[in-house]
Write a protein that holds these residues in place. Structure first.
Motif, PDB file in Angstrom:
ATOM      1  N   GLU A 163      39.846  11.698 -38.599  1.00 34.41           N
ATOM      2  CA  GLU A 163      40.995  11.058 -37.954  1.00 34.41           C
ATOM      3  C   GLU A 163      41.715  12.052 -37.055  1.00 34.41           C
ATOM      4  O   GLU A 163      41.898  13.213 -37.418  1.00 34.41           O
ATOM      5  CB  GLU A 163      41.964  10.521 -39.016  1.00 34.41           C
ATOM      6  CG  GLU A 163      41.414   9.327 -39.749  1.00 34.41           C
ATOM      7  CD  GLU A 163      42.322   8.812 -40.851  1.00 34.41           C
ATOM      8  OE1 GLU A 163      41.892   7.894 -41.580  1.00 34.41           O
ATOM      9  OE2 GLU A 163      43.448   9.322 -40.985  1.00 34.41           O
ATOM     10  N   ASN A 206      48.365  -0.318 -31.356  1.00 39.39           N
ATOM     11  CA  ASN A 206      47.422  -0.069 -32.460  1.00 39.39           C
ATOM     12  C   ASN A 206      46.093  -0.793 -32.242  1.00 39.39           C
ATOM     13  O   ASN A 206      45.542  -1.416 -33.153  1.00 39.39           O
ATOM     14  CB  ASN A 206      48.035  -0.491 -33.794  1.00 39.39           C
ATOM     15  CG  ASN A 206      49.213   0.387 -34.184  1.00 39.39           C
ATOM     16  OD1 ASN A 206      49.449   1.425 -33.585  1.00 39.39           O
ATOM     17  ND2 ASN A 206      49.955  -0.040 -35.176  1.00 39.39           N
ATOM     18  N   PHE A 212      46.397   5.314 -35.006  1.00 38.40           N
ATOM     19  CA  PHE A 212      45.774   4.321 -34.135  1.00 38.40           C
ATOM     20  C   PHE A 212      46.213   4.564 -32.689  1.00 38.40           C
ATOM     21  O   PHE A 212      47.260   5.171 -32.430  1.00 38.40           O
ATOM     22  CB  PHE A 212      46.154   2.913 -34.588  1.00 38.40           C
ATOM     23  CG  PHE A 212      45.379   2.443 -35.786  1.00 38.40           C
ATOM     24  CD1 PHE A 212      44.353   1.515 -35.645  1.00 38.40           C
ATOM     25  CD2 PHE A 212      45.646   2.937 -37.052  1.00 38.40           C
ATOM     26  CE1 PHE A 212      43.614   1.089 -36.747  1.00 38.40           C
ATOM     27  CE2 PHE A 212      44.921   2.522 -38.155  1.00 38.40           C
ATOM     28  CZ  PHE A 212      43.902   1.592 -38.001  1.00 38.40           C
ATOM     29  N   ASP A 228      44.200  -1.541 -40.914  1.00 34.99           N
ATOM     30  CA  ASP A 228      44.935  -0.358 -41.361  1.00 34.99           C
ATOM     31  C   ASP A 228      43.966   0.779 -41.646  1.00 34.99           C
ATOM     32  O   ASP A 228      42.749   0.643 -41.489  1.00 34.99           O
ATOM     33  CB  ASP A 228      45.774  -0.685 -42.612  1.00 34.99           C
ATOM     34  CG  ASP A 228      44.952  -1.350 -43.717  1.00 34.99           C
ATOM     35  OD1 ASP A 228      43.730  -1.074 -43.808  1.00 34.99           O
ATOM     36  OD2 ASP A 228      45.525  -2.132 -44.493  1.00 34.99           O
ATOM     37  N   GLN A 264      43.017   0.351 -31.419  1.00 29.21           N
ATOM     38  CA  GLN A 264      41.776   0.919 -31.953  1.00 29.21           C
ATOM     39  C   GLN A 264      42.101   2.077 -32.896  1.00 29.21           C
ATOM     40  O   GLN A 264      43.103   2.769 -32.720  1.00 29.21           O
ATOM     41  CB  GLN A 264      40.871   1.431 -30.821  1.00 29.21           C
ATOM     42  CG  GLN A 264      40.265   0.334 -29.958  1.00 29.21           C
ATOM     43  CD  GLN A 264      39.635   0.888 -28.688  1.00 29.21           C
ATOM     44  OE1 GLN A 264      40.165   1.787 -28.053  1.00 29.21           O
ATOM     45  NE2 GLN A 264      38.500   0.341 -28.299  1.00 29.21           N
ATOM     46  N   TYR A 265      41.236   2.279 -33.853  1.00 30.17           N
ATOM     47  CA  TYR A 265      41.317   3.412 -34.784  1.00 30.17           C
ATOM     48  C   TYR A 265      40.950   4.676 -34.026  1.00 30.17           C
ATOM     49  O   TYR A 265      39.978   4.709 -33.271  1.00 30.17           O
ATOM     50  CB  TYR A 265      40.341   3.155 -35.924  1.00 30.17           C
ATOM     51  CG  TYR A 265      40.199   4.224 -36.974  1.00 30.17           C
ATOM     52  CD1 TYR A 265      41.243   4.527 -37.843  1.00 30.17           C
ATOM     53  CD2 TYR A 265      38.980   4.885 -37.141  1.00 30.17           C
ATOM     54  CE1 TYR A 265      41.078   5.473 -38.855  1.00 30.17           C
ATOM     55  CE2 TYR A 265      38.808   5.818 -38.146  1.00 30.17           C
ATOM     56  CZ  TYR A 265      39.852   6.121 -39.004  1.00 30.17           C
ATOM     57  OH  TYR A 265      39.688   7.044 -40.006  1.00 30.17           O
ATOM     58  N   SER A 266      41.729   5.716 -34.209  1.00 31.24           N
ATOM     59  CA  SER A 266      41.533   6.949 -33.459  1.00 31.24           C
ATOM     60  C   SER A 266      40.747   7.957 -34.289  1.00 31.24           C
ATOM     61  O   SER A 266      41.244   8.465 -35.296  1.00 31.24           O
ATOM     62  CB  SER A 266      42.906   7.531 -33.072  1.00 31.24           C
ATOM     63  OG  SER A 266      42.763   8.786 -32.477  1.00 31.24           O
ATOM     64  N   PRO A 320      46.369   8.476 -29.716  1.00 32.48           N
ATOM     65  CA  PRO A 320      47.309   8.404 -30.834  1.00 32.48           C
ATOM     66  C   PRO A 320      48.509   9.308 -30.573  1.00 32.48           C
ATOM     67  O   PRO A 320      48.429  10.226 -29.734  1.00 32.48           O
ATOM     68  CB  PRO A 320      46.477   8.908 -32.019  1.00 32.48           C
ATOM     69  CG  PRO A 320      45.490   9.824 -31.401  1.00 32.48           C
ATOM     70  CD  PRO A 320      45.143   9.202 -30.076  1.00 32.48           C
TER      71      PRO A 320
END
Length: 337
Positions: free
Chosen positions: A145, A231, A149, A111, A233-235, A211
């Motif tokens: 950010e 979801n 994601f 998360d 990868q973290y964007s 995202p």
């Protein structure tokens, strides 16, 4: 008269000193100057306001959205060689510090909180910052950010499982995404962000990964039918600056600038997280079919994507210690390999 002349000279000197003290710094980034569509623009405009406020106008930022100063590598070269700031993606930073790809291991973060802790407090990220400074003279200032994601989109078929990628052509942001698509049975071709819409419209690519915010920013919903919320990868993007410029400021100016960066990033994170579900709803209203894979399907993505990505890192010659550092910081005790 002498007193008036002296006073006039003093006033003139003060005005001249003020003019000299005000320094304008270029800040370049991707995407339109639209706060409703571009989270990076929200960050940039807030940063401009805070920097100018906290430095008493000594530093003033000039914003250059829409890649006005060039594509990723061009802008990083400018950051290396001129007193400037830039919000770069992996495509901009990775040619200088390839080890940054380790932070994009699929399903590394559960998360937002986990991802933020990793970048704000982790030893791996401290070493990435040090490497960028040493190799390129660039200061890593913030992890920004860009809208949640990563989600898959395409215009051919609903994607719920890795098998659904077979034979599709995807736009890739960088070589790591090419490797990921190939592990799923698709092909990947690096295409600059400014050319993505036309590539999807003309069939050069069937799909892409971004995202929800970037899907809206680029109006990709006009040329994409399916949105898969894997979801994976973290964007994020990266605020970077010319190190010589920052180190050349006096302590008070540098401290005020860094305070502004930290506050703008906190504000951007709060804004971004609050907008994610609203953006997904908007894309659904525009006619996209939204697919939320089951836990089993997510596990299938992880089972295929994670080992392939780790193998790709090793093929690139990235030392295992970087991977170990990142996994420790992320609290990952069991990784598929």
């Amino acid at each position: 008269m002498k007193g008036l002349a002296s006073a006039g000279m003093l006033a003139g000197a003060l005005v001249a000193g003020t003019a000299q003290a005000a320094t304008t710094i270029n800040l370049s980034y991707n995407g339109a100057p639209d706060p409703d569509k571009n989270a990076v623009h929200v960050f940039a405009t807030n940063l401009k306001e805070l920097v100018e406020e906290k430095t008493g106008g000594e530093l003033q930022l000039e914003l250059y959205p829409n890649s006005m100063l060039g594509e990723e590598e061009d802008r990083m070269e400018q950051t290396m060689n001129t007193p400037s700031l830039n919000v770069a993606s992996f495509a901009g930073v990775s040619p200088l510090v390839e080890e940054i790809f380790v932070s994009a291991i699929p399903f590394l973060f559960e998360d937002f909180e986990a991802a933020r802790t990793f970048f704000d407090e982790g030893e791996y990220w401290n070493e990435i910052e040090a490497a960028l400074h040493e190799r390129a003279g660039i200061e890593m200032l913030a992890v920004v950010e860009e809208g949640g994601f990563l989600a898959f989109t395409n215009n051919k078929t609903p994607i719920t499982h890795p098998d659904d990628f077979e034979g599709l052509r995807f736009r890739a942001m960088d070589p790591s995404q090419v490797a990921l698509y190939e592990s799923f049975g698709a092909s990947g071709t690096p295409i600059p962000w400014t050319e993505v819409y036309m590539a999807l419209r003309t069939g050069v690519a069937d799909g892409q990964m971004n995202p929800p915010m970037y899907i809206i920013l680029g109006s990709l919903y006009e040329v994409q039918d399916y949105l898969t919320l894997a979801n994976i990868q973290y964007s994020n993007q990266f605020l970077v600056g010319n190190a010589e410029m920052i180190e050349g400021w006096d302590d008070a100016t540098r401290e005020a600038f860094l305070e502004a960066v930290a506050e703008a990033n906190r504000n951007a994170r709060e804004h971004n997280e609050a907008q994610v579900e609203e953006r997904i709803a908007f894309l659904e209203e525009q006619g996209m079919e939204v697919i939320r894979p089951s836990e089993d399907d997510i596990a299938a993505f992880r089972d295929v994507g994670q080992p392939a990505y780790l193998e790709w890192l090793r093929e690139r010659g990235i030392d295992q210690r970087w991977i170990d550092l990142a996994l420790e910081d992320a609290g990952v005790t069991e990784l598929l390999d």
